[in-house]
Write an enzyme that holds these catalytic residues in place. Structure first.
Site, PDB file in Angstrom:
ATOM      1  N   PRO A 117      -8.462  73.298 -30.102  1.00 54.91           N
ATOM      2  CA  PRO A 117      -7.630  74.298 -30.995  1.00 54.91           C
ATOM      3  C   PRO A 117      -7.518  73.637 -32.402  1.00 54.91           C
ATOM      4  CG  PRO A 117      -6.486  73.966 -28.950  1.00 54.91           C
ATOM      5  CD  PRO A 117      -7.681  73.128 -28.860  1.00 54.91           C
ATOM      6  N   ALA A 119      -9.358  71.181 -33.655  1.00 57.52           N
ATOM      7  CA  ALA A 119     -10.575  70.264 -34.120  1.00 57.52           C
ATOM      8  C   ALA A 119     -11.879  71.319 -33.824  1.00 57.52           C
ATOM      9  CB  ALA A 119     -10.748  68.959 -33.140  1.00 57.52           C
ATOM     10  N   THR A 147     -17.739  78.472 -23.897  1.00 63.36           N
ATOM     11  CA  THR A 147     -18.517  79.555 -23.511  1.00 63.36           C
ATOM     12  C   THR A 147     -18.845  79.414 -22.142  1.00 63.36           C
ATOM     13  OG1 THR A 147     -19.704  79.704 -25.468  1.00 63.36           O
ATOM     14  CG2 THR A 147     -20.775  80.733 -23.689  1.00 63.36           C
ATOM     15  N   ARG A 257     -35.914 110.691 -36.590  1.00 59.01           N
ATOM     16  CA  ARG A 257     -34.815 111.095 -37.054  1.00 59.01           C
ATOM     17  C   ARG A 257     -35.636 111.907 -38.484  1.00 59.01           C
ATOM     18  NH1 ARG A 257     -29.863 113.629 -37.375  1.00 59.01           N
ATOM     19  NH2 ARG A 257     -28.982 113.274 -39.501  1.00 59.01           N
ATOM     20  N   GLN A 331     -27.444 100.683 -41.142  1.00 57.63           N
ATOM     21  CA  GLN A 331     -27.809 101.580 -42.291  1.00 57.63           C
ATOM     22  C   GLN A 331     -28.718 102.290 -41.963  1.00 57.63           C
ATOM     23  OE1 GLN A 331     -25.691 101.251 -44.659  1.00 57.63           O
ATOM     24  NE2 GLN A 331     -26.329 102.798 -46.086  1.00 57.63           N
ATOM     25  N   GLY A 335     -24.594 107.282 -39.812  1.00 51.27           N
ATOM     26  CA  GLY A 335     -23.481 107.480 -39.084  1.00 51.27           C
ATOM     27  C   GLY A 335     -23.618 107.098 -37.872  1.00 51.27           C
ATOM     28  N   GLU A 358     -21.799  76.451 -32.603  1.00 48.95           N
ATOM     29  CA  GLU A 358     -22.558  75.241 -32.983  1.00 48.95           C
ATOM     30  C   GLU A 358     -22.472  74.657 -34.356  1.00 48.95           C
ATOM     31  OE1 GLU A 358     -25.892  74.346 -30.297  1.00 48.95           O
ATOM     32  OE2 GLU A 358     -25.117  75.708 -28.811  1.00 48.95           O
TER      33      GLU A 358
HETATM   34  C1  LIG Z   1     -17.507  82.989 -29.040  1.00 50.67           C
HETATM   35  C2  LIG Z   1     -17.389  81.469 -29.272  1.00 50.67           C
HETATM   36  C3  LIG Z   1     -18.101  80.615 -28.416  1.00 50.67           C
HETATM   37  C4  LIG Z   1     -18.028  79.222 -28.606  1.00 50.67           C
HETATM   38  N1  LIG Z   1     -18.480  78.360 -27.906  1.00 50.67           N
HETATM   39  C5  LIG Z   1     -18.250  77.123 -27.772  1.00 50.67           C
HETATM   40  C6  LIG Z   1     -18.570  76.222 -26.591  1.00 50.67           C
HETATM   41  O1  LIG Z   1     -19.229  76.685 -25.748  1.00 50.67           O
HETATM   42  N2  LIG Z   1     -18.333  74.809 -26.853  1.00 50.67           N
HETATM   43  C7  LIG Z   1     -17.717  74.283 -27.982  1.00 50.67           C
HETATM   44  O2  LIG Z   1     -17.240  73.408 -27.891  1.00 50.67           O
HETATM   45  N3  LIG Z   1     -17.304  75.133 -28.923  1.00 50.67           N
HETATM   46  C8  LIG Z   1     -17.679  76.590 -28.710  1.00 50.67           C
HETATM   47  N4  LIG Z   1     -17.155  77.234 -30.093  1.00 50.67           N
HETATM   48  C9  LIG Z   1     -16.567  76.624 -31.259  1.00 50.67           C
HETATM   49  C10 LIG Z   1     -17.153  76.611 -32.407  1.00 50.67           C
HETATM   50  O3  LIG Z   1     -18.388  75.928 -32.514  1.00 50.67           O
HETATM   51  C11 LIG Z   1     -16.300  76.643 -33.466  1.00 50.67           C
HETATM   52  O4  LIG Z   1     -15.550  77.633 -33.706  1.00 50.67           O
HETATM   53  C12 LIG Z   1     -16.900  76.460 -34.738  1.00 50.67           C
HETATM   54  O5  LIG Z   1     -17.366  75.091 -34.742  1.00 50.67           O
HETATM   55  C13 LIG Z   1     -15.737  76.419 -35.790  1.00 50.67           C
HETATM   56  O6  LIG Z   1     -14.732  75.908 -35.778  1.00 50.67           O
HETATM   57  P1  LIG Z   1     -13.376  76.693 -36.139  1.00 50.67           P
HETATM   58  O7  LIG Z   1     -13.325  77.972 -35.348  1.00 50.67           O
HETATM   59  O8  LIG Z   1     -12.082  75.682 -35.750  1.00 50.67           O
HETATM   60  O9  LIG Z   1     -13.448  76.677 -37.606  1.00 50.67           O
HETATM   61  P2  LIG Z   1     -13.022  75.797 -38.651  1.00 50.67           P
HETATM   62  O10 LIG Z   1     -13.454  74.592 -38.662  1.00 50.67           O
HETATM   63  O11 LIG Z   1     -11.254  75.953 -39.037  1.00 50.67           O
HETATM   64  O12 LIG Z   1     -13.345  76.601 -39.929  1.00 50.67           O
HETATM   65  C14 LIG Z   1     -12.848  77.854 -40.753  1.00 50.67           C
HETATM   66  C15 LIG Z   1     -13.615  77.981 -41.843  1.00 50.67           C
HETATM   67  O13 LIG Z   1     -13.723  76.703 -42.935  1.00 50.67           O
HETATM   68  C16 LIG Z   1     -14.961  76.536 -43.183  1.00 50.67           C
HETATM   69  N5  LIG Z   1     -15.170  74.950 -43.153  1.00 50.67           N
HETATM   70  C17 LIG Z   1     -14.497  74.111 -42.362  1.00 50.67           C
HETATM   71  N6  LIG Z   1     -14.527  72.869 -42.845  1.00 50.67           N
HETATM   72  C18 LIG Z   1     -15.575  73.027 -44.215  1.00 50.67           C
HETATM   73  C19 LIG Z   1     -16.028  72.075 -44.820  1.00 50.67           C
HETATM   74  N7  LIG Z   1     -16.049  70.669 -44.972  1.00 50.67           N
HETATM   75  N8  LIG Z   1     -16.766  72.675 -45.982  1.00 50.67           N
HETATM   76  C20 LIG Z   1     -16.885  74.013 -46.191  1.00 50.67           C
HETATM   77  N9  LIG Z   1     -16.526  74.969 -45.257  1.00 50.67           N
HETATM   78  C21 LIG Z   1     -15.856  74.292 -44.142  1.00 50.67           C
HETATM   79  C22 LIG Z   1     -15.840  76.997 -41.951  1.00 50.67           C
HETATM   80  O14 LIG Z   1     -17.291  77.145 -42.233  1.00 50.67           O
HETATM   81  C23 LIG Z   1     -15.154  78.152 -41.578  1.00 50.67           C
HETATM   82  O15 LIG Z   1     -15.638  79.175 -42.498  1.00 50.67           O
HETATM   83  C24 LIG Z   1     -17.368  78.661 -29.871  1.00 50.67           C
HETATM   84  C25 LIG Z   1     -16.673  79.559 -30.806  1.00 50.67           C
HETATM   85  C26 LIG Z   1     -16.706  80.930 -30.627  1.00 50.67           C
HETATM   86  C27 LIG Z   1     -16.233  81.713 -31.452  1.00 50.67           C
END
Ligand SMILES: Cc1cc2nc3c(=O)[nH]c(=O)nc-3n(C[C@H](O)[C@H](O)[C@H](O)COP(=O)(O)OP(=O)(O)OC[C@H]3O[C@@H](n4cnc5c(N)ncnc54)[C@H](O)[C@@H]3O)c2cc1C
Length: 373
Positions: A117, A119, A147, A257, A331, A335, A358
């Site tokens: 949550p 990290a 996932t 279309r 696009q 519609g 990833e």
């Molecule tokens: C559907 C789904 C499936 C997933 N599956 C897996 C899985 O199987 N295993 C697993 O371990 N994880 C999984 N993930 C986690 C995924 O890898 C993370 O959501 C992703 O790495 C981003 O982390 P966060 O969501 O905490 O976003 P944050 O790290 O909070 O990022 C929020 C925004 O800030 C930007 N940001 C953060 N740091 C920087 C920086 N230094 N410079 C510029 N921009 C930055 C990010 O690009 C993003 O736009 C999954 C996520 C989803 C939504």
């Protein structure tokens, strides 16, 4: 031949359920069964463990072809590789035998538990803790966004074993679904890839034998990153497949279309959009396949080379292309494209995740900048 085989299977056994899987947000059981029956659910597993022994490029082609009809289903072969590659890259021979054999037989999928949550992009800031107790390790913590959580039997879990060392104090373990103290959160309600369950995984005093550690203590984060170098290419493949599916659909639609008395495909404005879509897809494909060839050479013992750059570049480029191409496909359908009666809006929603997981595409750019060729 492989592409033709997977395409035929995907069209016959996976495509017919793609809309329902999305609409009902349910696991694509039909796809799982079809992939297992045809030995395509985890093609990367080496032959010595009973796997198909497909190389990285062949694996990419399987994922691409499944994603072309159903992105959620393509996460079955993709995440089986993501979850198990840490064991293949860094695990002991015993660990490989124990876990790759059932994976190859379709007796248990593999998930990858890195994110938490608090990290995400800063994965090394994880809190999940593993403490040694004699011949056991005891795990406590929460992983988020996992996932296929709940579906998979096996989980590669990164946990802190020495909090004073940040990334060098993280170790990797194999945890089984049936281990006491493992439980799962409710499925996330997502924008896309709705057929792929994403859940939290909870570890409450999960006691596992010490030989479930993957590689040496303190090497878990390095293994997790090395894994992503290879598997980001599979996300590129997924993006590529989604984009190709959208282009193929749009190509057919513009011939049917009619507006202003002729097929909309006769208008040069429409033709130029299709040309751009196809051009971008082809560029993404070449980059992805070249990265896959590099991944295979590195996995076979070749030098690291610039795989880290290539993997990040392929994932970032192909996912940006998938978002552009699927948006353009909506696009082109006007519609109609905006409704669930046609598959392109699903493809557009599914494409979005490839820019996020990833490592977000911002993170890919950080990785590329640190590893410029
Ligand atoms: C559907 C789904 C499936 C997933 N599956 C897996 C899985 O199987 N295993 C697993 O371990 N994880 C999984 N993930 C986690 C995924 O890898 C993370 O959501 C992703 O790495 C981003 O982390 P966060 O969501 O905490 O976003 P944050 O790290 O909070 O990022 C929020 C925004 O800030 C930007 N940001 C953060 N740091 C920087 C920086 N230094 N410079 C510029 N921009 C930055 C990010 O690009 C993003 O736009 C999954 C996520 C989803 C939504």
């Amino acid at each position: 031949m492989l592409r033709d085989t997977v395409r035929a299977l995907a069209e016959a056994k996976i495509a017919p359920y793609a809309a329902a899987v999305d609409e009902e947000a349910r696991f694509p059981r039909e796809a799982q069964d079809a992939l297992v029956a045809n030995d395509l659910h985890a093609v990367h597993v080496p032959e010595e463990y009973g796997g198909a022994g497909a190389d990285a490029l062949a694996t990419v082609i399987v994922i691409e072809e499944v994603a072309r009809v159903c992105a959620s289903s393509s996460l079955i072969p993709a995440v089986n590789k993501l979850g198990s590659l840490p064991v293949i890259l860094s695990g002991s021979e015993e660990l490989k035998k124990k876990y790759m054999t059932p994976l190859a037989k379709g007796q248990g999928g593999f998930s990858y538990c890195l994110s938490e949550p608090e990290a995400g992009s800063d994965a090394a800031g994880m809190k999940t803790r593993a403490v040694r107790d004699g011949d056991f390790w005891v795990l406590n913590g929460v992983k988020r966004w996992i996932t296929n959580a709940g579906e998979s039997e096996f989980y590669t879990v990164m946990a802190v074993t020495d909090p004073t060392k940040r990334s060098k104090g993280i170790s990797a373990f194999v945890v089984e679904k049936s281990d006491e103290g493992v439980s799962f959160g409710a499925p996330e309600k997502k924008l896309g890839i709705k057929g792929s369950p994403t859940r939290e995984v909870y570890f409450d005093n999960v006691r596992i034998p010490a030989d479930r550690m993957i590689g040496e203590e303190g090497t878990g984060f390095a293994t997790a990153m090395k894994t992503l170098d290879h598997t980001r290419i599979t996300i590129a493949a997924q993006a590529l497949g989604i984009a190709q599916g959208a282009l193929d659909y749009a190509k057919g639609y513009v011939q049917e279309r009619k507006q202003f008395g002729k097929p909309i495909g006769d208008f040069q404005g429409v033709q130029f959009m299709l040309a751009d879509m196809a051009m971008k897809i082809e560029a993404a494909r070449q980059l992805t396949y070249a990265a896959a060839a590099k991944s295979e050479r590195v996995a076979a013992g070749g030098g690291e080379g610039d795989l880290t750059f290539q993997g990040a570049a392929a994932k970032c480029f192909a996912s940006d292309v998938a978002m552009e191409v699927t948006t353009d496909a909506v696009q082109l359908l006007g519609g109609y494209g905006y409704t669930r009666d046609y598959p392109v809006e699903r493809m557009m929603r599914d494409a979005k995740i490839t820019q996020i997981y990833e490592g977000t595409n911002q993170v890919q750019r950080i990785v590329m900048a640190r590893n410029l060729p």
